[in-house]
Each structure stands twice: as C-alpha cells, then as structure tokens.
Design a protein around this motif. Sequence first.
Motif, mmCIF file in Angstrom:
data_model
loop_
_atom_site.group_PDB
_atom_site.id
_atom_site.type_symbol
_atom_site.label_atom_id
_atom_site.label_comp_id
_atom_site.label_asym_id
_atom_site.label_seq_id
_atom_site.Cartn_x
_atom_site.Cartn_y
_atom_site.Cartn_z
ATOM 1 N N ILE A 174 -2.150 24.615 4.400
ATOM 2 C CA ILE A 174 -1.525 23.485 5.082
ATOM 3 C C ILE A 174 -2.306 23.216 6.354
ATOM 4 C CG2 ILE A 174 0.557 22.644 6.250
ATOM 5 C CD1 ILE A 174 2.214 24.340 4.373
ATOM 6 N N GLY A 175 -2.576 21.942 6.622
ATOM 7 C CA GLY A 175 -3.335 21.565 7.802
ATOM 8 C C GLY A 175 -4.147 20.327 7.520
ATOM 9 N N SER A 176 -5.076 20.025 8.400
ATOM 10 C CA SER A 176 -5.922 18.847 8.234
ATOM 11 C C SER A 176 -6.891 19.045 7.077
ATOM 12 C CB SER A 176 -6.712 18.572 9.519
ATOM 13 O OG SER A 176 -5.841 18.361 10.613
ATOM 14 N N MET A 177 -7.127 17.962 6.335
ATOM 15 C CA MET A 177 -8.129 18.033 5.282
ATOM 16 C C MET A 177 -9.526 18.138 5.892
ATOM 17 S SD MET A 177 -7.334 15.683 2.019
ATOM 18 C CE MET A 177 -6.337 16.375 0.693
ATOM 19 N N ILE A 178 -10.417 18.772 5.168
ATOM 20 C CA ILE A 178 -11.813 18.864 5.603
ATOM 21 C C ILE A 178 -12.517 17.603 5.151
ATOM 22 C CG2 ILE A 178 -13.977 20.097 5.220
ATOM 23 C CD1 ILE A 178 -12.395 22.675 5.188
ATOM 24 N N SER A 179 -12.886 16.771 6.107
ATOM 25 C CA SER A 179 -13.416 15.435 5.809
ATOM 26 C C SER A 179 -14.753 15.220 6.488
ATOM 27 C CB SER A 179 -12.428 14.355 6.271
ATOM 28 O OG SER A 179 -11.189 14.467 5.624
ATOM 29 N N PHE A 180 -15.661 14.623 5.763
ATOM 30 C CA PHE A 180 -16.932 14.166 6.311
ATOM 31 C C PHE A 180 -17.105 12.716 5.891
ATOM 32 C CE2 PHE A 180 -17.812 18.684 4.955
ATOM 33 C CZ PHE A 180 -17.543 19.230 6.194
#
Length: 460
Positions: A174-180
């Motif tokens: 749970i948490g922020s998605m890993i995004s680029f």
Amino acid sequence: MSDMPPRTRGGGISSAPRRRPTGSERRRRVQLREVEPALDRDPVEHPQHDRDETEEVFEGVPGGPIDRSILRSFHNHVAAKIWLGEDRAPLKLVNHGAKLQLWELDAERSRISETVHRSGLAPLTSCSHRVARRPMLSTFCERWQPETMTFHLPFGEMTITLDDVTSILHIPIIGSMISFSQPLRVDDANALLVELLGTTDVEASRETEQCRSPSVRLLWLRDHFSTITDVSSDDDIEFATRAFLLHLVGCTLFADKSATSVAVVYLELFRDLSMVGSYAWGAACLAYLYRQLTTATRFEVRQLGGYLTLLQLSYTESRPHALRWRSHVIPDSLQAVRERLDRLQSSDVCWEPYVDHRAEHPFPDIAWYSGCIKCGLVVEPYHPERVLRQFGYIQTIPPRPFTPPRPDRSILLDQYWERWTDHVLTDQSRGRRCQYSGSGESVAKYMAWYYRIASFNLHS
C-alpha cells in the motif's frame, strides 16, 4: 526494459496477422467510442461479461482453447509451439540470491542499516533463494497466459496475488505507485549518478557506456560503496545508502535479464530517503514479474527475470512461502514436470498456505483490489476475481479480463490506485466462502466454461 514485447489490447503478444473484423466487432468498436469514459473517471476499461452471448469460436490450434475469445494470442504462445512439436530448453533464470550476501550491513554500517529498515525493504535481504528450479519455473511459464495474468492448470486458474507478495516478502503493498513519465536517457542517468551517488561525470559515463544502457552493474555498486562505514562523512553514508537500496532492488524486485546490472531509473525513488517506505513496492514487484512472465511465453525467449522467490515452492514455519503443492517431491526434468502438472488436481493444491500465520500477517484487504498495477512504464491488470479459491472463496465464472489503460492515462491510474478501497471486489463479487478451509471449490458450470476457454494441458 527494452526487451518487453509489444502488447495487444487483450494483453497478449502482438505478432499475429491482422484479420478483417466482423460486423459485430465493428459495431462493438463504435459503441466503445461512444461510451469511452471521461479522463477524470475510471482509467481501467471493464468490458461487460454476458454469459449468454454467442461464443466466438476459431479454427482450433493444437493444445489451444476451443473458444479463443479470451486467449486470442495463443497461436504465438510457447505452449502452441510445443504442441506442434517444437520444444524449448529450460529457461535461464536470473537469480541474485548469492550476490546479496556479498554486501551485508554489519555493526560498522549501523547508520545505513537503520535507514534501510525504515524504508520497509529490509526483509528483502533475507528472502531470496540461492538456487532456483529451472524445469519447474520454466514449465510454469508455459502455463502463463498474458490475457488473464494467470497460470492455466487442469483444475482452473491460479496466479501470484498481493496477498502472496506481502506474506512472502513483508514489504509495503500500500502506498504511492512507482511511476516514471518516460524512459530514462543515458545522459539523464549519468546526471542522477552524479547527483544522488556522488560519482564524477567521468565515472558515471564510463559505467553506463560499459552497460550500453542507462544502467549500472551490481558489481560496480559494491566496489564503490560497500566500504563506507559509520565513520565516513554524512554525504558518503547517504550516497552509500542509496547505492545499497539500488543494489537491493536490482537483486530482488526488479532483477532484469542482463543478470548483472540494474536500471538507474530506480535511483530516483531513493532521492528522499525518508520517503522510500511510502511506495507500494510489492505492487510494483508484482507488475514487473507479470511482465517478465508474459515475455517468457514467447517461444524465442530463453531467459526469465523478475523476483523468482515469488515463484518458488517452499515453506518454513518462521517465514511462509507460496507452497501450492502438497507434495514436496518435484521432478528434475522439464517433461516430467509437464506431465506432473497435467495430472495435477485441485486436491493436490494448498489453496490457503498462510492461514496459520494470519495472527502475524493478517490478510490485506487491498488483495481484493481489481484493477491495474504498475511499475514505472509497465502496467498490468490484476484479477483477483479469477482466483477466488486462493482467498478461500468458491470460484465462479469471472468476467472477461479488462484492458490496461493507455500510457497517456497512467497518471489517472495512480489516482485510481490511491482510491483502491473504492475498487475492491464487493461481497457479491466474492460470493460464498468455501465450506471447508482450503477445499478449492468451484460452482457447477465453472469447469465446463474453463475447458472451453483455457489451455491447460501440455502433454498429448
């Protein structure tokens, strides 16, 4: 991640010749254009499932489904090649279990160790297997179907779930998605190495040139930063901590098929060391592994990346692993494993391997999330409704798999994920619990439906 195959709208590998759409397909496309949701709404397309609709039946492919309305790319699948008489040797597996032991955080590196523990990633230092079973994992890749993101077995579908990830790895899901926003260029990778690891321009350029990509070797990270101790400067300790974390995820969550390096793009996630624990690392790991499994369904692929600990069949009382076979005897040859899986029955499966550990590791509600998961530019669907038995529920006929959103809607996917509580399966969608724990029950019509749409046998 340049080795990722192009994807069809159904999630498969796009290399099939185009065919003229039928009238019903053209009408369906017009309808989809007319009702395409606004960009501020649900970024995941959920096709409606009508169990009474006319099935789309194609000319059969040996070993393939009778009804190919779900597995549209099966004719390009390694299993189809095997049925046609072409075989593939066991895959080469990327496994860095031994490398993790080459950089351990002892008492002289307590400051680095404290930050790693606060990050939520410390369990990865002791989760990895040193030896991976090539025939077993290779055979499971032959059962993986890209459209459904599940393994197709004689008794139904199974997959790796978010519950598996948190129960085995104990890292945040749970948490922020890993995004680029875009792929990292080599020049930008060099700049990150200078800024966040304190290297010189020359050192950074020499290393990315050595890798011929915006990556660094795991050996290079160890050589340059493993000697940093608590008596080093604050800056050096901070640089070494980032290097250790990059080395850690490169050996585990994001092990790629280079087998020697890790992408520099992940270094950005360690810019603010106090925020490392805020990411949904487990969801990113799962999306990355799903993509690696999908790539490995191509006949010409000879290697499997991703964190293979999630595919290992083992179990200890102190640390639960994804034991799914009741027998610990696993054949050594590829063909023997294929034949074993062809004979596998629901009663041979341990459907709920973590039930005795729920006091220490409660079931995470986010495992019921139905939508897409992401790792950077990799977006994959996550379908708990297809594997209800793994959650202790009676398996029903699931809706059609949905389509991952377009890359330009990935920001909206982040927002969708942040509101994951709005996108879990409802009580009605989950249905009824199995009468007995781990019984692996399904509704009466499930197997008849499954035998039509699935590819579950590799041994004629």
